[in-house]
Design a protein around this motif. Structure first.
Motif, PDB file in Angstrom:
ATOM      1  N   GLU A  82       0.671  -1.131  -0.154  1.00 18.77           N
ATOM      2  CA  GLU A  82      -0.079  -0.146  -0.036  1.00 18.77           C
ATOM      3  C   GLU A  82       0.604   1.344  -0.085  1.00 18.77           C
ATOM      4  O   GLU A  82       0.372   2.365  -0.387  1.00 18.77           O
ATOM      5  N   THR A  83       2.132   1.098   0.340  1.00 26.00           N
ATOM      6  CA  THR A  83       2.880   2.557   0.528  1.00 26.00           C
ATOM      7  C   THR A  83       4.515   2.127  -0.167  1.00 26.00           C
ATOM      8  O   THR A  83       4.702   0.869  -0.370  1.00 26.00           O
ATOM      9  N   THR A  84       5.023   3.340  -0.221  1.00 28.13           N
ATOM     10  CA  THR A  84       6.416   3.062  -0.929  1.00 28.13           C
ATOM     11  C   THR A  84       7.271   2.139   0.171  1.00 28.13           C
ATOM     12  O   THR A  84       8.151   1.640  -0.406  1.00 28.13           O
ATOM     13  N   PHE A  85       7.200   2.621   1.311  1.00 30.34           N
ATOM     14  CA  PHE A  85       7.808   1.616   2.399  1.00 30.34           C
ATOM     15  C   PHE A  85       7.645   0.437   2.368  1.00 30.34           C
ATOM     16  O   PHE A  85       8.315  -0.450   2.558  1.00 30.34           O
ATOM     17  N   ASP A  86       6.474  -0.031   2.098  1.00 33.46           N
ATOM     18  CA  ASP A  86       6.071  -1.454   1.857  1.00 33.46           C
ATOM     19  C   ASP A  86       6.782  -2.101   0.633  1.00 33.46           C
ATOM     20  O   ASP A  86       7.529  -3.154   0.875  1.00 33.46           O
ATOM     21  N   TYR A  87       6.920  -1.184  -0.554  1.00 34.76           N
ATOM     22  CA  TYR A  87       7.765  -1.679  -1.649  1.00 34.76           C
ATOM     23  C   TYR A  87       9.051  -1.891  -1.259  1.00 34.76           C
ATOM     24  O   TYR A  87       9.614  -2.729  -1.760  1.00 34.76           O
ATOM     25  N   LEU A  88       9.739  -0.719  -0.721  1.00 31.70           N
ATOM     26  CA  LEU A  88      11.056  -0.843  -0.327  1.00 31.70           C
ATOM     27  C   LEU A  88      11.592  -2.045   0.548  1.00 31.70           C
ATOM     28  O   LEU A  88      12.453  -2.566   0.450  1.00 31.70           O
ATOM     29  N   ARG A  89      10.672  -2.421   1.588  1.00 32.77           N
ATOM     30  CA  ARG A  89      10.754  -3.390   2.536  1.00 32.77           C
ATOM     31  C   ARG A  89      10.825  -4.591   1.766  1.00 32.77           C
ATOM     32  O   ARG A  89      11.684  -5.675   1.913  1.00 32.77           O
TER      33      ARG A  89
END
Length: 766
Positions: free
Chosen positions: A2-9
């Motif tokens: 849902e978020t950019t941070f989810d993708y980066l993680r």
């Protein structure tokens, strides 16, 4: 996702490998450290050796570099180590500009770190002066661990005439010249310079001494002596009648009747270009403004072959905080990116890498026989920064070091928030004050002056609920077209001789810390007419605690000695404004720090909270934030935590909350006002926010097995034995009494989780 941070993680491993392949580090953890690092008088920690070697490698091919390291990580040591590596045993000269109160500390660090080094303090450049004080350039040496004036005495003029080659013949080792940024900018007093014509067409008029012509204003009217009554510098641009060239003509000069001196930094910039091999600018974040101190950063770049800038808090949340820094350290890069120095370039930079809010107001009006619209546009600067700023301007020019990198060599660090319930009487008075202020702000939305006054009142009132008068504000009346005063509220003045809940909590907590032999430092930000530091001094003395208050009247260069005197006198608690100790001072003797109030400055909060947890500390450090629950104090602390993450992104610390904060467009005060008016933060605790952030971090970097450190049950600090037998001094001020009602128990849930493991440290700052 849902978020950019989810993708980066989710793709952290692949992204990390690709980044290292695309942008190989100049110095990796596998590369050997420069052999010269081992020849320093003090041993470098592994992370420090890595930073020294990488910075030295970069400066062999570039002119300027930055070291961003948290307070206590050893920025001074790393800068000196880098210069030692680059000098490679050859004679060298280094110019250091730092806050005035740590010039002697810098000299001490130089003499304790660099072999065969000599240290000089640039005191001033003037004629005459107090014979009891040091003037010119004075050498200092170590005596019993402290710096004393001893040895050579020079002037900048002598060094200029000597030249670099002659200097190297006389001084064959490394030499450091240290100036305080406050002293370095102090020049002469000035006065207007003009003549009065005694003949000719301008008889009796004011004329320019350079041209002999009358001085004209923008409307081509002749100036008179009345136009020079204000203390504002006046100048002209003169045009040559034959060649058509222009030149600047200053209509001011040095005032011969006052101190005859020149600013050392200005003299170096004018007459000693390239004279020094290296320059160091300490506390870089304080040199970002359009001020004389900020211009000193540019002077260092011109005066030295290589420039190293140091800071623990690079950015305050706004992208254009870095505009002047980049232009003064890497002007070619900024010009190549298409930016021009000045206001327009700064706006372009903020628009490209920060956040700007455009507010357009359209007002319709009826004319005699038509309708007209009047449009006004305001462009506002907002917090936030693009990650591109980090990649384009910081990643390849800056060495980042956090305390986590050297945490194995530091004691345990704990952060916690003590949330206290107000007493019934104080709570009722505060809620009524808050309601009156909320109504006023709803009725006068957008009134910045009103917002500042009222929010400061809400922050102060719980800690000082007495001696208040009627609170008035000003608002624009569209009917009269004038600003008119109106009454906002009359705060209820409570009893001054009562101990309130927050004070009782602090006293109890401080006594427990002192029982364990831990001295305490307390920060409070309201020190004006309603002086909270005085109130704290009163209640702590009444409780039998030995306390001292550091005031701004203590000169900056005397504050380290002031602390030494207090320790010898047996003081247990010191109270001060956090700005008084935010840079340079080591408070190793005070392992417990309290923020009784925080203020608005992220720089100050981060710097002051690290005064005790630094290299050399042997005892566990505790930082405690004390707030009243459900008040503007708690709101301010929570919002500061959110805004902090934007600044941390520019230091290489990315988080989900920080990336989301890029979309927020409010400054701290506006966010507090919005929550007050709209009650937007009700039910959202800072504890939940930071626990969620901690949960996200654990997914990326699981916590290691905790190894508990067995603490010595004996006191951690050796307090004088006489203190146990001597009675506490009797305070002759207000007699404080405990309220008869039962004391409410404080909330155990903290706003920030307490960090006790290496990877969980510094939770306040991401």
């Amino acid at each position: 996702m849902e978020t950019t941070f989810d993708y980066l993680r989710a793709h952290a491993a692949e992204l990390g490998a690709h980044i290292l392949e695309t942008y190989p580090p100049l110095q990796s953890t596998k590369d050997p450290v420069e052999p010269a690092v081992a020849t320093l008088l003090r041993k470098a920690l592994p992370a420090q050796g890595l930073a020294i070697t990488g910075t030295a490698k970069y400066l062999r091919q570039a002119k300027a570099a930055r070291i961003v390291a948290e307070c206590g990580a050893g920025k001074t040591f790393m800068a000196l180590g880098t210069i030692h590596v680059l000098a490679a045993g050859r004679p060298s000269t280094t110019l250091v500009m730092c806050p005035s109160h740590i010039t002697h500390k810098w000299a001490r660090e130089v003499l304790l770190t660099i072999p065969r080094a000599r240290a000089f303090l640039i005191e001033d450049m003037r004629n005459g002066g107090d014979p009891k004080k040091q003037h010119g350039i004075c050498e200092v040496k170590l005596s019993k661990g402290k710096t004393v004036y001893e040895g050579k005495h020079l002037t900048l003029a002598e060094m200029r005439h000597m030249g670099r080659s002659e200097w190297r013949k006389r001084f064959s080792g490394p030499v450091f010249f240290i100036t305080g940024k406050d002293k370095g900018k102090l020049g002469y007093f000035w006065d207007h310079a003009y003549l009065k014509a005694k003949s000719g067409p301008n008889l009796g008029s004011i004329v320019n001494p350079d041209s002999g012509l009358a001085i004209l204003d923008s409307e081509r009217q002749k100036l008179t002596h009345l136009d020079f009554d204000d203390k504002v510098k006046v100048s002209e641009t003169l045009t040559s009648p034959k060649l058509g060239t222009t030149r600047f003509s200053a209509l001011w000069q040095a005032d011969r009747n006052r101190i005859q001196r020149m600013a050392p930094i200005e003299y170096i910039g004018r007459y000693m270009r390239g004279w020094f091999d290296f320059a160091i600018a300490d506390e870089l974040h304080q040199l970002a403004g359009d001020t004389a101190q900020g211009n000193g950063l540019g002077v260092l770049g011109r005066a030295a072959q290589r420039l190293i800038a140091l800071t623990g808090t690079l950015m305050g949340g706004y992208a254009d905080d870095l505009f002047n820094i980049f232009f003064r350290m890497e002007p070619r890069t900024m010009v190549a990116e298409g930016f021009a120095y000045g206001g327009q370039g700064r706006r372009d930079f903020q628009e490209q890498y920060g956040v700007l809010e455009t507010v357009e107001k359209v007002k319709e009006a009826d004319n005699a026989c038509s309708r007209a619209t009047k449009k006004t546009i305001h462009v506002l600067r907002k917090p936030g920064a693009s990650p591109l700023l980090f990649g384009k301007f910081l990643m390849n020019t800056t060495a980042f070091l956090s305390l986590e990198d050297i945490s194995d060599n530091l004691p345990r660090y704990d952060e916690s928030v003590i949330s206290v319930d107000m007493d019934a009487g104080l709570q009722a008075a505060y809620e009524q004050l808050e309601e009156d202020i909320r109504n006023a702000m709803q009725a006068h939305r957008g009134n910045k002056s009103l917002m500042s006054i009222l929010l400061n009142t809400l922050l102060l009132y719980p800690d000082h609920p007495y001696d208040f008068k009627e609170i008035w504000a000003r608002a624009f009346d569209p009917t009269t077209k004038e600003y008119e005063k109106f009454l906002v509220t009359t705060p209820e003045n409570l009893a001054q001789d009562v101990l309130y809940a927050k004070e009782r909590e602090v006293i109890a907590d401080v006594k427990e810390e002192l029982r364990q032999g831990r001295r305490c430092q307390i920060y409070a930000t309201f020190t004006g007419e309603k002086d909270v530091t005085l109130r704290l001094e009163t209640v702590l003395r009444q409780a039998g605690i030995r306390v001292a208050v550091l005031r701004s009247s203590v000169p900056t260069d005397k504050r380290e000695d002031w602390y030494d005197r207090q320790l010898k006198a047996g003081i247990e608690v010191v109270i001060c404004h956090p700005k008084l100790v935010e840079t340079g001072l080591d408070l190793l003797a005070f392992p417990t720090l309290y923020f009784y109030e925080t203020g608005y400055s992220l720089h100050t909060l981060r710097q002051a909270s690290r005064r005790s947890w630094r290299i050399g500390q042997r005892h566990p450090v505790k930082v405690k934030f004390v707030t009243y629950a459900g008040t503007m104090q708690e709101t301010c602390l929570r919002l500061m935590g959110k805004k902090m993450l934007v600044a941390l992104m520019m230091e290489g610390k990315f988080s989900g909350e920080g990336l989301q904060s890029l979309d927020t467009d409010e400054d701290l005060m506006s966010a507090m006002a919005r929550e007050l008016v709209e009650k937007a933060g009700v039910g959202e605790s800072a504890d939940a926010i930071w626990r969620e952030l901690d949960h996200e971090r654990q997914k990326v970097q699981p916590r290691p097995t905790v190894v508990e450190i067995e603490e010595d049950p004996t006191p951690t600090l050796d307090l004088p034995a006489v203190m146990a037998s001597e009675p506490a001094p009797v305070w002759t001020g207000i007699h404080l009494v405990e309220p008869p009602v039962a004391v409410k128990k404080r909330k155990k849930a903290s706003l920030w989780p307490t960090a006790t493991q290496d990877d969980a440290q510094l939770k306040l700052f991401g």
